[in-house]
Design a protein around this motif. Structure first.
Motif, PDB file in Angstrom:
ATOM      1  N   ALA A   1      18.911  21.602 -16.500  1.00  0.00           N
ATOM      2  CA  ALA A   1      18.675  22.266 -17.444  1.00  0.00           C
ATOM      3  C   ALA A   1      19.769  23.270 -17.258  1.00  0.00           C
ATOM      4  CB  ALA A   1      17.052  23.218 -17.084  1.00  0.00           C
ATOM      5  N   LEU A   2      20.123  23.601 -15.899  1.00  0.00           N
ATOM      6  CA  LEU A   2      21.069  24.431 -15.740  1.00  0.00           C
ATOM      7  C   LEU A   2      22.696  23.870 -16.011  1.00  0.00           C
ATOM      8  CD1 LEU A   2      19.994  25.783 -12.124  1.00  0.00           C
ATOM      9  CD2 LEU A   2      20.799  27.024 -14.614  1.00  0.00           C
ATOM     10  N   LEU A   3      22.644  22.424 -16.075  1.00  0.00           N
ATOM     11  CA  LEU A   3      24.115  20.950 -16.411  1.00  0.00           C
ATOM     12  C   LEU A   3      23.676  21.665 -17.986  1.00  0.00           C
ATOM     13  CD1 LEU A   3      25.639  19.965 -15.918  1.00  0.00           C
ATOM     14  CD2 LEU A   3      24.628  17.762 -15.923  1.00  0.00           C
ATOM     15  N   GLN A   4      23.043  22.298 -18.425  1.00  0.00           N
ATOM     16  CA  GLN A   4      22.934  22.226 -19.979  1.00  0.00           C
ATOM     17  C   GLN A   4      23.783  23.187 -20.655  1.00  0.00           C
ATOM     18  OE1 GLN A   4      22.983  18.363 -20.714  1.00  0.00           O
ATOM     19  NE2 GLN A   4      22.066  19.201 -22.709  1.00  0.00           N
ATOM     20  N   VAL A   5      22.904  24.376 -20.146  1.00  0.00           N
ATOM     21  CA  VAL A   5      23.724  25.518 -19.857  1.00  0.00           C
ATOM     22  C   VAL A   5      24.838  25.372 -20.407  1.00  0.00           C
ATOM     23  CG1 VAL A   5      23.377  27.929 -19.657  1.00  0.00           C
ATOM     24  CG2 VAL A   5      22.012  26.710 -19.682  1.00  0.00           C
ATOM     25  N   ALA A   6      25.744  24.926 -18.843  1.00  0.00           N
ATOM     26  CA  ALA A   6      26.485  25.215 -18.407  1.00  0.00           C
ATOM     27  C   ALA A   6      27.691  24.194 -19.634  1.00  0.00           C
ATOM     28  CB  ALA A   6      26.947  23.851 -17.473  1.00  0.00           C
TER      29      ALA A   6
END
Length: 236
Positions: free
Chosen positions: A109-114
């Motif tokens: 999920a953090l990768l998608q935000v990035a």
């Protein structure tokens, strides 16, 4: 007289800035802070460290993910490591079952935000749990965000994959025979002090230092205390 070599391994999305103060404190040594590029496994990172190290034998310190890389370096080439320091890190592989799937989902999920909003926006969300609460939204917090922003989503993805595939380091800890320092921010919510106490119990003769008033980013939050611990370690 030959100067000692100290290899300092950064953690997830970190670079040489995370060790800047310690490099100054260890000015009597040749300090090296490697970069992992887009390597996607802890073992590949460790092999790259061994290939790049300018000395046959060296002192080795790792922070966070860098501690896991350091343990893998020791597994691959124990004869090259004179002493070992592990800061704000861990030893266990990805948990089985729901806990492991939850970790994977949170990281992805953090990768998608990035990817959608950029590295700094992701860092502003992610890094809030990495520092002592008193350091939120301070110049130091912005410095951490600057460091994260110097990385890319591709690097982030590679390092996430490395962490999700991280090896069990307990056998390495049990086999350690070199002088070993464990250090951890007292308020580290990511890699708590209790985990480092468990690690210390596996390494007879190791030393554990709690860094007071510090979260996970101990080398930047309390640089003088960390540097003192490393100077003592270098004398062992």
């Amino acid at each position: 007289m030959t100067r000692p070599c100290v290899v300092l391994l950064p953690g997830l999305l970190c670079d040489a800035a995370v060790w800047r103060e310690q490099c100054q404190a260890l000015a009597f040594a040749d300090c090296v802070v490697p970069s992992y590029g887009e390597l996607a496994s802890i073992t590949a990172m460790a092999r790259s460290v061994l290939e790049a190290a300018p000395a046959q034998r060296f002192s080795l310190a790792g922070h966070s993910m860098g501690g896991r890389v350091a343990l893998e370096v020791v597994r691959l080439a124990p004869e090259r490591v004179e002493r070992l320091a592990l800061l704000d890190t861990g030893m266990d592989p990805l948990a089985q079952g729901g806990a492991g799937e939850q970790e994977r989902a949170k990281r992805m999920a953090l990768l998608q935000v990035a990817r959608a909003k950029g590295m700094r926006a992701m860092g502003r969300e992610w890094a809030r749990g990495m520092v002592h609460p008193s350091r939120l939204d301070t110049p130091l917090f912005e410095e951490i965000l600057d460091m994260i922003e110097r990385q890319t989503p591709a690097i982030f993805e590679a390092q996430i994959n490395a962490l999700l595939g991280r090896p069990d380091a307990r056998p390495v800890l049990r086999a350690l025979s070199c002088p070993t320092l464990l250090a951890c921010g007292r308020q580290d919510a990511w890699s708590p002090l209790s985990r480092h106490e468990e690690m210390q119990a596996l390494v007879p003769g190791s030393r554990l230092v709690a860094i007071e008033d510090s979260g996970h980013m101990s080398t930047m939050e309390q640089p003088e205390a960390v540097s003192r611990a490393l100077l003592d370690w270098m004398k062992e």
